[in-house]
Design an enzyme around this catalytic site. Structure first.
Site, PDB file in Angstrom:
ATOM      1  N   GLU A 246      -2.951  -0.431  -8.645  1.00 53.64           N
ATOM      2  CA  GLU A 246      -3.826   0.702  -8.284  1.00 53.64           C
ATOM      3  C   GLU A 246      -3.007   1.980  -8.280  1.00 53.64           C
ATOM      4  OE1 GLU A 246      -6.815   0.563  -5.123  1.00 53.64           O
ATOM      5  OE2 GLU A 246      -5.978   2.400  -4.278  1.00 53.64           O
TER       6      GLU A 246
ATOM      7  N   HIS B 165      -9.953   5.268  -0.168  1.00 56.17           N
ATOM      8  CA  HIS B 165      -8.960   5.079   0.901  1.00 56.17           C
ATOM      9  C   HIS B 165      -9.492   5.659   2.214  1.00 56.17           C
ATOM     10  CE1 HIS B 165      -5.160   4.494  -1.757  1.00 56.17           C
ATOM     11  NE2 HIS B 165      -6.195   3.830  -2.214  1.00 56.17           N
TER      12      HIS B 165
ATOM     13  N   ASP C 205       0.829  -1.209   0.000  1.00 54.34           N
ATOM     14  CA  ASP C 205       0.000   0.000   0.000  1.00 54.34           C
ATOM     15  C   ASP C 205       0.867   1.264   0.000  1.00 54.34           C
ATOM     16  OD1 ASP C 205      -2.291   1.470   0.041  1.00 54.34           O
ATOM     17  OD2 ASP C 205      -2.804   1.061   2.127  1.00 54.34           O
ATOM     18  N   HIS C 206       0.467   2.216  -0.798  1.00 55.61           N
ATOM     19  CA  HIS C 206       1.173   3.507  -0.870  1.00 55.61           C
ATOM     20  C   HIS C 206       2.673   3.345  -1.092  1.00 55.61           C
ATOM     21  CE1 HIS C 206      -1.917   6.511  -0.478  1.00 55.61           C
ATOM     22  NE2 HIS C 206      -2.565   5.670   0.285  1.00 55.61           N
TER      23      HIS C 206
HETATM   24 ZN    ZN Z   1      -4.508   6.578   0.391  1.00 59.04          ZN
END
Ligand code: ZN
Length: 481
Positions: free
Chosen positions: A263, A337, A157-158
């Site tokens: 993503e 998010h 993530d990120h």
């Molecule tokens: Zn985010």
């Protein structure tokens, strides 16, 4: 080795058996078991040698290590994360503790939702001193414990750089959420037009020609026309981010060994993403032959950690409809998010997307753990609560929160029966939410906390079913998911 023979061996021991886990493959039977509070794998049969552990009464008892997780994934492929391509409704359940997945799985109920059970950012890994490998192994053991065979994903993530992508994919992540916030020129959103024009004029001729050819004097789908001024600002804010996204996508394509969901997140910006900005970003990826699985714009209103949505719900709904049209146009999903606890927008999100959406949650599962602690170990909660209040200013370096600590009742004046109420108060929720990393670094907290959670794991699963089940129920209410 058969399941019956395996059960007979287990019956000779004092081990507690997680019944749903017992499974057989290639003449090998395994189960998740526990002695006291210590969990391990029990394995017997032809492929038991793939696991390392100690022998006991014909069984091999194997610690929950990364090596044994790899062996488990080899024997039972449903314990290994996989791409969620083709699944309409996907949901991220960040689990900073490695304890929550059974509750997350149960919270899905009969809904057709593909869970991303392993989901951590580099920041979360650093704050909890875990590796991607640790996170995925924990998810695999939890999936095995639950006997859950419908598949799950693992989201890096990120991620911001190729090095981080490489790290996540080599550990087994099946999803990359690329964060382009360092390439996006966020401040340029508010530059005076003269400054934008000057920066734009300094761009290479080819870059300007490309954007002008594609976007000027055109009737564009969904957003209509773009003025030269608007286009120049969008290019200055986003062109490096777009280039970075394309470069990272190609890099993933080059190094991946299994299908990977890509993503693009443009949510960590100072301002909301306008439909025109979203369209240009989506269109540039499309022109490069890239269809992300999902894109996370910065939606209007405040999506702060662990608390309800704050903002104008009519503005949110109006923008969200247009963002969904853009996502439909390019063939990807929207991604929401900081989706923990945003109940006020869930009906709109479910209805507008018809359940074609990715929703990420994370910190709320840690807060539910602390709710359990407040109920079953009040002394530990009190000490942790005071520590969190004291250290909130440090934690605010990592997380943006706006609640006022003066709205938190003084815990020294409250009796034990009141303590679970703290996890219903926004200011207390955010204080405990953002200090998880600091708390988990304190030996006095860490040891007592994990022991308490092990003693009360069913309470934790029930709390997650109640709380994340509410997310699922509202999000899916008007869909056939
Ligand atoms: Zn985010």
């Amino acid at each position: 080795m058969t399941v019956d023979m395996f059960r007979a061996l287990l019956a000779e021991t004092d081990l507690f058996v997680y019944e749903r886990s017992v499974d057989e493959s290639e003449g090998t039977v395994a189960a998740l078991v526990r002695r006291g509070l210590d969990k391990c794998l029990a394995v017997a049969g032809e492929r038991a040698d793939a696991f390392s552990g100690t022998e006991e009464k014909g069984l091999r008892l194997c610690p929950l290590s990364n090596e044994n997780a790899a062996a488990l994934m080899g024997l039972f492929p449903y314990t290994k994360p996989a791409s969620h391509k083709g699944h309409r409704f996907t949901m991220g359940f960040g689990d900073r503790l490695g304890l929550a997945s059974p509750g997350h799985i149960r919270a899905l109920g009969d809904h057709d939702i593909y869970p991303v059970l392993a989901q951590q950012s580099i920041r979360e890994l650093n704050l909890t001193h875990r590796t991607f490998q640790d996170v995925i192994s924990a998810a695999a053991f939890n999936v095995f414990q639950e006997g859950y065979k419908k598949g799950y994903g693992a989201d890096g993530d990120h991620l911001k750089t190729k090095a981080e992508i490489q790290y996540a994919l080599s550990a087994g992540c099946t999803m990359v959420t690329l964060d382009c916030s360092e390439q996006i020129n966020q401040k340029a959103v508010t530059f005076p037009q003269a400054e934008i024009d000057a920066l734009y004029a300094a761009l290479p001729e080819a870059v300007r020609a490309h954007y002008e050819d594609v976007y000027l004097d055109k009737d564009l789908p969904i957003i209509g026309s773009l003025s030269a001024e608007e286009l120049r600002r969008i290019v200055i804010v986003f062109h490096k981010g777009i280039d970075h996204a394309i470069e990272c996508y190609r890099y993933i394509d080059e190094i991946k060994t299994v299908p990977v969901d890509f993503e693009l997140s443009i949510d960590e910006t100072l301002t909301i993403t306008t439909p025109a900005e979203h369209f240009v970003v989506g269109n540039e990826l499309h022109a490069a032959g890239i269809t992300p699985i999902s894109v996370a714009p910065h939606f209007s209103g405040a999506f702060e950690k662990g608390i309800e949505y704050a903002g104008n719900l009519n503005d949110f709904a109006r923008d969200f409809v247009v963002h969904q049209q853009i996502a439909d146009h390019f063939g990807y999903k929207l991604s929401l998010h900081s989706g923990s606890d945003k109940f006020a927008v869930f009906s709109t999100v479910g209805r507008v997307t018809k359940g074609h959406i990715h929703v990420k949650t994370a910190g709320t599962s840690w807060l539910e753990a602390m709710r359990v602690v407040s109920e079953v170990n009040p002394d530990l909660y009190r000490r942790a609560h005071k520590f969190a209040l004291e250290h909130r200013p440090e934690a605010e370096k990592y997380y943006h929160v706006s609640t006022d600590v003066n709205e938190i009742p003084n815990i020294d004046l409250e009796n034990d029966a009141y303590l679970p109420e703290y996890m219903n108060l926004p200011a207390a929720r955010q204080t405990v939410h953002i200090t998880y990393g600091l708390l988990l670094e304190q030996p006095w907290f860490k040891d007592a906390f994990f022991r308490t959670m092990a003693e009360h794991e069913e309470d934790y699963y029930a709390a997650l079913v109640r709380h994340l089940g509410k997310h699922v129920r509202i999000l899916t209410a008007e869909t056939d998911i």
